[in-house]
Write a protein that holds these residues in place. Structure first.
Motif, PDB file in Angstrom:
ATOM      1  N   VAL A 151       0.869  -1.174   0.000  1.00 46.66           N
ATOM      2  CA  VAL A 151       0.000   0.000   0.000  1.00 46.66           C
ATOM      3  C   VAL A 151       0.904   1.221   0.000  1.00 46.66           C
ATOM      4  N   ASP A 210      -5.156   5.410  -2.115  1.00 47.59           N
ATOM      5  CA  ASP A 210      -4.201   4.370  -2.466  1.00 47.59           C
ATOM      6  C   ASP A 210      -4.923   3.089  -2.886  1.00 47.59           C
ATOM      7  N   TYR A 211      -4.122   2.176  -3.418  1.00 51.40           N
ATOM      8  CA  TYR A 211      -4.608   0.860  -3.817  1.00 51.40           C
ATOM      9  C   TYR A 211      -3.823  -0.207  -3.059  1.00 51.40           C
ATOM     10  N   LEU A 240      -2.198  -3.692  -3.345  1.00 49.75           N
ATOM     11  CA  LEU A 240      -1.673  -4.611  -4.353  1.00 49.75           C
ATOM     12  C   LEU A 240      -1.252  -5.901  -3.658  1.00 49.75           C
ATOM     13  N   LEU A 288      -5.371  -6.085  -7.675  1.00 48.90           N
ATOM     14  CA  LEU A 288      -5.344  -4.695  -7.242  1.00 48.90           C
ATOM     15  C   LEU A 288      -6.704  -4.351  -6.662  1.00 48.90           C
ATOM     16  N   ILE A 289      -6.729  -3.883  -5.409  1.00 45.48           N
ATOM     17  CA  ILE A 289      -7.966  -3.575  -4.687  1.00 45.48           C
ATOM     18  C   ILE A 289      -7.910  -2.126  -4.235  1.00 45.48           C
ATOM     19  N   PRO A 290      -8.876  -1.279  -4.585  1.00 47.08           N
ATOM     20  CA  PRO A 290      -8.887   0.098  -4.062  1.00 47.08           C
ATOM     21  C   PRO A 290      -9.203   0.111  -2.568  1.00 47.08           C
TER      22      PRO A 290
END
Length: 971
Positions: free
Chosen positions: A461, A498-499, A501, A520-522
């Motif tokens: 992150v 941020d995302y 990963l 990839l997750i927001p």
């Protein structure tokens, strides 16, 4: 070569706090100065640990060109009249590279006396003035008192020892004493209308404002410094240089000068300013067009507005002139072309007729004034809209006004002068539970067939990343279905931009990891929680990257996925400070906040005796000081006072208090972004001068504390005082019952006890939180275990133990026989498991089976070591790490002892009050209730089943943890 006219003059002014060496608690000191084999000495001051000489010793300079590469040896001795010998009291080795060219430029510098050897008992400081003069000046002034008697007792052996001693950095300091009889004018100018307390006649001693060292600054112009911040007279003597001193400033303008602002600005002194607002102009005749500026002139101070075109003459700028610096009876306003000296129009105001404005009165309305031109004609000079008034720092225009003392600051540095309030972001813990993965396909199938895939998951992150362990092989799982079941914690800030990963990597070689899938997750889409209930886990498809680096083709493999549980934990408090002096302990989720219990108000008055931190061309030593105060999420930054060793801020700030057992921190810094020509500016970073920490629980409610706090810094040579900071603090309690109830509550939110974080996690997360807050503030402008019967795992045994406890309570005479019988039965029981062989060397006991090769090499290494410097450095760092952990444990033990002491020390008045009242009622209760009943109730409470217990700490333990220790007073 020099012509022999230049003379080196060493003026020995005074010494302070010398070590007694005559066996009677005193000393008879004299000073011996050596330069180029020339030895001169001063007179002897008998029985005086704070002697004053004011003698000038003159030395010949053989070669003036070589003078910057020479040194002056200054030794202080105690004369023993009985044996014609002397004792060493300290030495100073001053370089000649910072000598002033004449006496007028020289200022008194305070040097810390140094040891001659490791076993020397030395203390104190000496004040010297060093400069170069000519023969004509020496003859003309004629007032040089020089003792030309060489010292015969200074042996060659001592000289050789001094020549071989390393050259230590000379620590210069300001010395507040000046000859009051010979220089009254200079003294009055330097005091700025603050009178010091006069010593008794016949007992004139040097007034040491500070004894902290600073870097050697050529031509430092500090001048004498007297008085305390906020107008309160503070007399500082050497015996209390590191202590706290109470001051008496005239807060709110004094008791006889109360006005409407006293309710808002009652913790600071009123500072008077002349405000001039230049709004716009009209009817200005200018041929060919051009840029127009307005100039406000008041004595030696001049402020210029921004440039505007002749078609749009509007500035709307405010200029503030400190009343202490006003040297004129009139204020002039000129309108002129930006690149010319001649003015197009001029008006002036008599300061005796300027009105005074006191908020909350409305602002004065500006009005048009007819200007006169260069010939004095008012018919062609045009008009300018201006308002002028006298006010204080409570005026609305103060924050955005141009200040007269910032006249020499370049344009790029003006933004860092003004006071600002910053808010740190709301921090959350992002918990990523990496459970397992399915159908992981290695990138290189050929190599994968020859080895076992070493798969681990990596989460990132921003610039934070964590890894799981390598998935262990399992007999029930295939190689492509790794299982980790690990929690990874990150610190994120609102707004969530941020995302997250998540990547699955295969460790294919030393230092080489190959990504076999990622997702990839927001962060903004992650579910939030406020308690310990787990969120629902989800399966995420992994994107697999194959091929060389030059190929950008992405292939999605069917069934390659990862099982995650991701949540934003709002029930924790994200620690961005050390727990011992944290300023905030609220949970992240706002719905869990409790009402505030009080208000903290602080007036940052000023500072005195600050050490020069940099050198400015043409100005000598200088400090551009400002303060930063941090409590909770609110950071405040005062304005920067330019080029002042005794700055006055007089700014007041307010914070809401949610817990009394918190600490506010105030730091003093030197602004290094004002002058582009600053020398010795290391990378443009602001220098730290010192800090002050105040624990709110030690403050009485609704009492104003006005003290002068020493600014202490730890240097390689020891603890040094960098000046004094004057503060006014008041802690107002909104509801006393709610505040006292806080002492029985846990210090941290519930989640810290229900689902606690490990010590290693806390340290790592605190470091991450510091980086997040720091990066956030930089974006602003200007950039700021053990199982037992009590666990009830076996209810039958626990019930029998509770019944046996009641039997002992009812028949206390069976306690000692029961203990002895238990020991006897335990010994008989262990007879079967006794050792059948004689004891021998145990490698487990000595940890010989788990030793590292480097530790073995260190064990068999010779003394002194025969290994290289790099290996010795690694071993030393390892030893420091072990010693640091031991010191932390010892410090924690000392903290508990200090908390026991704080029970009755009244450092926290509310906690001591609660403990005294509790002891009073407990004494009555223990007298009225039989002891057997008390023990029975206590045993039932301790041995109660787990369903009747809470994971939160008991009120008594919470109360004890809230007691103040001395950790917040450590450097």
């Amino acid at each position: 070569m020099g012509d022999g006219k230049e003379k080196l003059v060493v003026e020995v002014i005074a010494a302070h706090n010398l070590m007694p060496k005559d066996g009677e608690g005193s000393s008879s000191p004299f000073v011996e100065v050596e330069f180029e084999k020339q030895i001169l000495r001063t007179q002897v001051k008998y029985k005086d640990l704070n002697p004053i000489w004011n003698e000038k010793l003159v030395f010949d300079v053989p070669d003036i060109a070589e003078l910057p590469y020479k040194h002056i040896e200054v030794n202080v001795f105690n004369e023993r009249r009985s044996s014609n010998s002397r004792n060493f009291l300290g030495k100073v080795r001053a370089p000649c590279s910072q000598l002033c060219k004449n006496e007028g430029e020289a200022t008194a510098q305070l040097y810390t006396l140094e040891k001659r050897s490791l076993f020397s008992h030395i203390r104190g400081e000496i004040s010297l003035k060093l400069f170069v003069s000519t023969t004509e000046e020496v003859v003309k002034k004629g007032g040089f008192v020089s003792s030309l008697t060489p010292s015969s007792a200074f042996s060659k052996k001592n000289k050789k020892l001094q020549q071989q001693s390393p050259v230590m950095q000379v620590q210069q300091q300001h010395f507040g004493h000046q000859d009051m009889m010979s220089k009254p004018t200079h003294q009055q100018q330097s005091q700025n209308h603050v009178k010091p307390m006069e010593p008794n006649p016949g007992e004139l001693k040097p007034v040491v404002i500070t004894t902290a060292p600073r870097p050697v600054i050529p031509g430092a112009r500090g001048g004498p410094t007297f008085g305390g911040g906020g107008g309160g007279g503070v007399y500082v003597n050497g015996s209390g240089e590191f202590s706290l001193k109470e001051t008496s400033p005239h807060l709110g303008g004094g008791p006889l000068n109360k006005d409407k602002t006293s309710s808002t600005y009652d913790l600071v002194e009123q500072m008077q300013y002349l405000y001039v607002r230049v709004v716009k102009a009209r009817d200005i005749s200018l041929f060919g067009g051009g840029e127009i500026v307005a100039e406000v002139k008041l004595g030696n101070y001049r402020g210029i507005t921004k440039r505007v075109s002749s078609n749009h003459l509007q500035w709307d700028q405010v200029f503030a002139f400190s009343k202490d610096c006003i040297q004129s009876s009139a204020a002039e306003i000129f309108v002129k072309e930006s690149d010319k000296d001649d003015f197009l129009g001029r008006i002036w105001f008599d300061l005796n007729e300027v009105p005074r404005r006191v908020p909350p009165d409305s602002q004065l309305a500006p009005q048009w004034y007819r200007m006169e031109d260069r010939r004095g004609d008012r018919s062609k000079g045009g008009e300018v809209m201006v308002s002028i008034w006298f006010g204080t720092q409570a005026d609305e225009a103060f924050a955005e006004a141009w200040h007269s003392k910032a006249a020499n600051v370049h344009f790029d540095g003006l933004c860092s002068l003004k006071s600002k309030v910053y808010l740190s972001p709301k921090l959350w813990y992002l918990r990523v539970s990496v459970i397992e993965a399915q159908d992981i396909v290695p990138g290189d199938k050929g190599s994968a067939m020859m080895r076992f895939p070493e798969l681990h998951a990596k989460a990132q992150v921003g610039n934070q990343f964590l890894k799981t362990r390598i998935a262990a092989p399992s007999a029930t799982r295939s190689l492509s279905n790794p299982c980790w079941n690990e929690d990874l914690l990150f610190v994120v800030a609102e707004p969530f931009e941020d995302y997250l990963l998540i990547s699955v990597e295969d460790h294919v070689g030393p230092g080489k990891d190959e990504i076999v899938g990622k997702v990839l997750i927001p962060v903004s889409a992650v579910e939030r929680r406020t308690d310990d209930k787990q969120v629902v886990s989800r399966w995420f498809n992994l994107e697999n990257h194959f091929g060389n680096q030059g190929e950008s083709k992405v292939v999605t493999r069917f069934g390659s996925r990862i099982h995650l549980r991701v949540s934003l934990d709002g029930g924790y408090h994200v620690l961005d400070e050390a727990t011992l002096y944290s300023s905030d302990v609220k949970p992240t989720a706002k719905q869990l906040w409790k009402p505030h219990i009080g208000v903290l108000e602080m007036g940052i008055l000023g500072a005195t005796g600050l050490m020069p931190m940099k050198f400015k061309e043409g100005k000598g030593g200088s400090v551009d000081a400002y303060c930063v105060a941090k409590y909770g999420q609110k950071w405040v930054r005062t304005r920067t006072v330019v080029d002042s060793l005794s700055p006055k801020w007089n700014e007041q700030y307010t914070w809401e208090v949610f817990d009394p057992c918190t600490v506010i921190t105030v730091g003093v810094f030197d602004n290094c972004s004002l002058d582009k020509n600053i020398i010795n500016n290391s990378g443009g970073r602001d220098s730290r001068i010192g800090k002050v920490r105040i624990r709110l629980s030690t403050l009485e409610s609704d009492r104003v504390y006005t003290h002068s706090y020493p600014l202490l810094m730890l240097h390689p040579s020891g603890v040094k005082k960098m000046g004094e900071l004057h503060l006014a603090v008041r802690f107002s309690c909104a509801n006393l019952v709610n505040m006292l109830h806080m002492y029985a509550m846990p210090l941290l939110p519930k989640m810290h006890y229900v689902h606690p974080l490990s010590v290693h996690q806390l340290e790592t997360l605190r470091y991450q939180a510091l980086n997040v807050v720091s990066s956030w503030l930089n974006r602003a402008e200007p950039p700021l275990g053990r199982e037992s019967m009590r666990n009830w795992h076996k209810p039958i045994y626990s019930t029998l133990s509770l019944a046996f406890f009641f039997l002992l309570v009812l028949m206390p005479e069976l306690v000692i026989p029961a203990i002895l019988l238990y020991l006897s039965l335990l010994g008989l029981w262990r007879y079967r498991s006794r050792s059948r062989h004689p004891p021998h060397m145990d490698i487990r006991l000595s940890q010989a089976d788990s030793v590292f090769p480097d530790e073995l090499d260190e064990e068999f290494d010779s003394f002194p070591t025969s290994r290289g410097a790099d290996i010795v450095r690694i071993r030393y760092d390892r030893l420091r790490s072990v010693a640091g952990r031991i010191q932390t444990v010892v410090g924690d033990m000392a903290t508990q002892g200090e908390r026991f002491q704080a029970l009755i020390s009244w450092r926290d008045p509310r906690a001591t009050f609660l403990f005294v009242i509790f002891c009073l009622f407990a004494a009555i209760g223990f007298y009225a209730v039989p002891v057997r009943v008390v023990f029975a109730l206590s045993g039932v409470y301790v041995l109660r089943p787990p369903r009747f217990r809470s994971k939160l700490p008991s009120p008594a333990l919470s109360f004890f943890r809230r007691l103040p220790s001395k950790a917040d007073t450590l450097l």
